[in-house]
Design an enzyme around this catalytic site. Structure first.
Site, mmCIF file in Angstrom:
data_model
loop_
_atom_site.group_PDB
_atom_site.id
_atom_site.type_symbol
_atom_site.label_atom_id
_atom_site.label_comp_id
_atom_site.label_asym_id
_atom_site.label_seq_id
_atom_site.Cartn_x
_atom_site.Cartn_y
_atom_site.Cartn_z
ATOM 1 N N HIS A 173 33.884 15.863 -12.954
ATOM 2 C CA HIS A 173 34.532 15.430 -12.339
ATOM 3 C C HIS A 173 35.917 15.105 -12.394
ATOM 4 C CE1 HIS A 173 30.176 15.123 -11.317
ATOM 5 N NE2 HIS A 173 30.723 16.430 -10.283
ATOM 6 N N GLN A 196 21.168 23.731 -0.908
ATOM 7 C CA GLN A 196 20.942 24.662 -2.137
ATOM 8 C C GLN A 196 20.013 24.151 -2.877
ATOM 9 O OE1 GLN A 196 25.624 22.474 -3.124
ATOM 10 N NE2 GLN A 196 25.001 22.495 -4.771
ATOM 11 N N LYS A 212 32.351 25.074 -15.609
ATOM 12 C CA LYS A 212 31.476 24.594 -15.939
ATOM 13 C C LYS A 212 29.981 25.471 -15.207
ATOM 14 C CE LYS A 212 27.091 22.283 -17.136
ATOM 15 N NZ LYS A 212 26.673 21.793 -16.251
ATOM 16 N N VAL A 250 34.569 20.566 -19.362
ATOM 17 C CA VAL A 250 34.824 19.792 -19.946
ATOM 18 C C VAL A 250 32.846 18.656 -20.960
ATOM 19 C CG1 VAL A 250 35.344 16.236 -20.019
ATOM 20 C CG2 VAL A 250 36.297 18.109 -18.919
ATOM 21 N N LYS A 285 29.226 17.591 -20.162
ATOM 22 C CA LYS A 285 28.971 17.078 -19.341
ATOM 23 C C LYS A 285 28.032 17.130 -17.917
ATOM 24 C CE LYS A 285 32.279 13.734 -21.283
ATOM 25 N NZ LYS A 285 32.583 12.198 -21.021
ATOM 26 N N SER A 286 27.463 16.765 -17.602
ATOM 27 C CA SER A 286 26.610 17.274 -16.582
ATOM 28 C C SER A 286 26.145 15.543 -15.695
ATOM 29 C CB SER A 286 25.430 18.196 -16.654
ATOM 30 O OG SER A 286 24.346 18.015 -15.329
HETATM 31 P P1 AMP Z 1 28.716 18.685 -8.887
HETATM 32 O O1 AMP Z 1 28.591 17.605 -8.333
HETATM 33 O O2 AMP Z 1 28.344 18.620 -10.598
HETATM 34 O O3 AMP Z 1 28.159 20.423 -7.900
HETATM 35 O O4 AMP Z 1 30.092 19.275 -9.578
HETATM 36 C C1 AMP Z 1 30.859 18.700 -8.695
HETATM 37 C C2 AMP Z 1 32.487 19.952 -9.116
HETATM 38 O O5 AMP Z 1 32.364 19.494 -10.607
HETATM 39 C C3 AMP Z 1 31.967 21.421 -9.848
HETATM 40 O O6 AMP Z 1 33.032 22.147 -9.309
HETATM 41 C C4 AMP Z 1 31.439 21.848 -11.452
HETATM 42 O O7 AMP Z 1 31.923 22.660 -11.753
HETATM 43 C C5 AMP Z 1 32.471 20.474 -11.479
HETATM 44 N N1 AMP Z 1 32.010 19.931 -13.168
HETATM 45 C C6 AMP Z 1 30.654 19.542 -12.902
HETATM 46 N N2 AMP Z 1 30.327 19.605 -14.528
HETATM 47 C C7 AMP Z 1 31.727 19.442 -14.779
HETATM 48 C C8 AMP Z 1 32.024 19.510 -16.612
HETATM 49 N N3 AMP Z 1 31.495 19.470 -17.587
HETATM 50 N N4 AMP Z 1 33.655 20.158 -17.038
HETATM 51 C C9 AMP Z 1 34.256 20.869 -15.812
HETATM 52 N N5 AMP Z 1 33.581 20.514 -14.171
HETATM 53 C C10 AMP Z 1 32.746 20.508 -14.457
#
Ligand code: AMP
Length: 285
Positions: A37, A61, A149, A176, A184-185
């Site tokens: 993020h 979602q 991602k 990333v 990363k997640s």
């Molecule tokens: P999320 O909070 O999981 O809904 O993600 C919010 C945004 O961050 C989305 O556009 C994701 O694709 C991006 N994102 C999440 N993890 C990564 C990562 N490891 N690398 C790049 N972008 C990410």
């Protein structure tokens, strides 16, 4: 840094910035922010005068048996990370602010959402498109930043913007990873130590697929078989899908050379224990 849970207050602030001639970047997130993020926020900071981040775990979602209730949340830490990057506004609404009791308007599309994650999460992209459309109306930004991602999500949002003639530029940012390769997640927090190690099979299997494609293999089945083989060697892993699609329209490819814009997306979704993780690579041929 402004923190607001109010649609009206947020919209008025962004309108005021626009009136002053500022370019505004938006980073939509579900919070529990990490380096992935952060890279989006930094890109938004470089390319705009003002940066808004939304932190909202979007209930519509998630499917009925998915992890909405247990999705990790830590707004204090999220706000601190946003502040450290120099974010100007964090929009952090309650679900009731975003969805009236009688809410009944959704954004959906015929193509792109039926393959990959759309197969096991049939209402997921409808929820994503709906919330992102709402965010674009609440925060009339010049650019919005999404990670590769979630490559299918990035393709869906780009298509939605084109189809609906929305006045916003969609910027895709690279994945990333942890030093050992795991993407990363926020969901990585669900993994115990054994599962964390097993989760490396996603990036390892994709590296194998990428190597084959780079060496000239054009038969999608052979590339998918190689990836599947690596994943099946990991006892904690259960495959949801291994797929190669045209990145332009998310349709399955038999021959890697047949992608319309020459860009293929090779994507996997794998359960590690109870946790469903996704990873991918995009390749220009
Ligand atoms: P999320 O909070 O999981 O809904 O993600 C919010 C945004 O961050 C989305 O556009 C994701 O694709 C991006 N994102 C999440 N993890 C990564 C990562 N490891 N690398 C790049 N972008 C990410």
């Amino acid at each position: 840094m402004i923190i607001s849970g109010s649609i009206e207050e947020t919209r008025n602030q962004v309108k005021e910035w626009k009136r002053q001639g500022c370019r505004v970047g938006l980073v939509p997130t579900m919070g529990y922010l990490h380096e992935g993020h952060k890279s989006l926020m930094e890109a938004a900071k470089r390319e705009n005068d003002k940066v808004a981040v939304s932190v909202f775990v979007n209930p519509i979602q998630f499917g009925p048996n998915e992890d909405f209730a247990s999705y990790p949340r830590d707004f204090g830490q999220d706000a601190a990370l946003c502040e450290s990057v120099g974010v100007d506004l964090v929009f952090h609404p309650e679900a009731e602010e975003m969805y009236d009791e009688d809410f009944c308007t959704y954004v959906d599309m015929d193509g792109l959402t039926k393959e990959l994650c759309g197969k096991s999460r049939p209402t997921h992209f409808r929820g994503v498109q709906t919330v992102v459309s709402k965010l674009f109306h609440i925060i009339p930004a010049d650019r919005a930043y999404f990670g590769q991602k979630d490559a299918q999500q990035l393709a869906v949002i780009k298509k939605m913007v084109r189809d609906m003639s929305m006045d916003i530029e969609i910027v895709g940012c690279p994945i990333v990873r942890e030093p050992d390769g795991l993407a990363k997640s926020s969901r990585n927090t669900y993994l115990n130590a054994e599962e964390r190690q097993a989760a490396l099979v996603l990036s390892r299997s994709l590296a194998e697929g990428r190597k084959l494609a780079k060496a000239g293999e054009r038969n999608a089945s052979r590339v998918k078989d190689a990836i599947t083989g690596v994943i099946e060697s990991e006892k904690f892993a259960r495959i949801d899908y291994v797929e190669i699609v045209d990145f332009a329209d998310i349709t399955p490819l038999a021959d890697l050379d047949h992608a319309k814009n020459g860009e293929i997306l090779c994507a996997v979704a794998v359960y590690i224990g109870k946790t469903r993780l996704i990873d991918n690579f995009i390749m220009k041929l």
